[in-house]
Write an enzyme that holds these catalytic residues in place. Sequence first.
Site, PDB file in Angstrom:
ATOM      1  CD  GLU A 123      30.524   3.111 -55.879  1.00 36.34           C
ATOM      2  OE1 GLU A 123      29.843   2.287 -55.802  1.00 36.34           O
ATOM      3  OE2 GLU A 123      31.542   3.274 -54.642  1.00 36.34           O
ATOM      4  CD  GLN A 124      30.442  -2.463 -56.667  1.00 35.97           C
ATOM      5  OE1 GLN A 124      31.039  -3.441 -57.154  1.00 35.97           O
ATOM      6  NE2 GLN A 124      29.815  -2.748 -55.770  1.00 35.97           N
ATOM      7  NE  ARG A 167      23.854   4.724 -45.206  1.00 30.95           N
ATOM      8  CZ  ARG A 167      24.957   3.976 -44.522  1.00 30.95           C
ATOM      9  NH1 ARG A 167      26.162   4.202 -44.778  1.00 30.95           N
ATOM     10  NH2 ARG A 167      24.744   3.333 -43.339  1.00 30.95           N
ATOM     11  CE1 TYR A 212      19.169   7.694 -37.675  1.00 24.54           C
ATOM     12  CE2 TYR A 212      19.142   5.672 -36.460  1.00 24.54           C
ATOM     13  CZ  TYR A 212      19.317   6.302 -37.634  1.00 24.54           C
ATOM     14  OH  TYR A 212      20.125   5.608 -38.821  1.00 24.54           O
ATOM     15  CG  ASP A 255      32.005  -1.940 -43.269  1.00 25.78           C
ATOM     16  OD1 ASP A 255      32.343  -1.721 -42.192  1.00 25.78           O
ATOM     17  OD2 ASP A 255      30.791  -1.849 -43.993  1.00 25.78           O
TER      18      ASP A 255
END
Length: 337
Positions: A30-31, A96, A191, A254
């Site tokens: 992971e960057q 998240r 939400y 993505d």
Amino acid sequence: MRIGIVGAGIGGLTAAIALTRQGADCVVHEQRPAPDDDGTGIQISPNAVAELRKLGVDLDFAVEVTSRELLRWADGTVLGRTDLSRYGAPYLTMRRGLLTAALRRTDVHYGRRCATVRDDGSGVTIEFTDGSRERYDLVIGADGLRSAVRAVVAPAEPIDSGLVASRAVIRSDAPPGVRVWLGPGRHCVAYPIAPGLLNLVAVTPAGRHPDPFGGWDPVVRGLLGRAGEWDRRALYDLPPAPVWHRGRVVLIGDAAHPILPFIAQGAAQAIEDAVALARSPDLTAFRASRRDRVRRVYELSRAGLRVHHLPDGPGQRDRDRGLAVAPADGHDWLYAV
């Protein structure tokens, strides 16, 4: 098999779990310099929740929402409603950062930015920007919209949609549902993501707007007025890649098919990709199993660029009449487990 995964987002971490269960040795790069502690919200629909449950991912921290309502911008009139409790798994909303933490089952090597990937036929080498190299039997590009791995599989430049999504979290009690106000040129989503916490997303045209929601439903204005700091990000569009793999290098999420956030399916489709890849070691068969579904999701989401933002008039009235008579099973193809 030793597998290198570029990207420690939802798709990459899910792939690591699913493939490890199949006996693979997965290494995630992971960057970013440290784990993502993003406190803004994310929606995970039943189709993806079911897959995460099968992988043993603990989602007890999430909020179960029972409906998704589309509302008129000016007064909050309900235009259409989807019952989210009719599927074989719940529709969940959450922070998240908590989701990515729940998915971290293997060591992640942070601060490692991929420069390029080379497949010489006998193995795949990841070259990092610090000059180091790692060699794998398979490399998975799960590194998002501006994927470095995609550059060696199916190069393409994202297209600016002209819209900006502004996100914030506020303290507020709210009904257990997703609410989306549709209006001319913009929309707003709200939400719950935890008891007493509400996630807000305001999508507006790029540029300065003194009062982008002037004249809107007082409920919307009240919610937006309580937001403090906003996280603003431009929205980019890019059709699904024509090919998802080259040799032993494959794309998911993505990196393969960026999906605009109008139907909240970006993370869900990345999860589906990760699970499908673990089930199908043949990369051509993997892409074939996902191609038609991903294309349908992409096209439905992209339609939101127009349908969500219609000005008042004949087109808007036709849309609203269609929403009012939409069948209860209209989303079964997407959500059903």
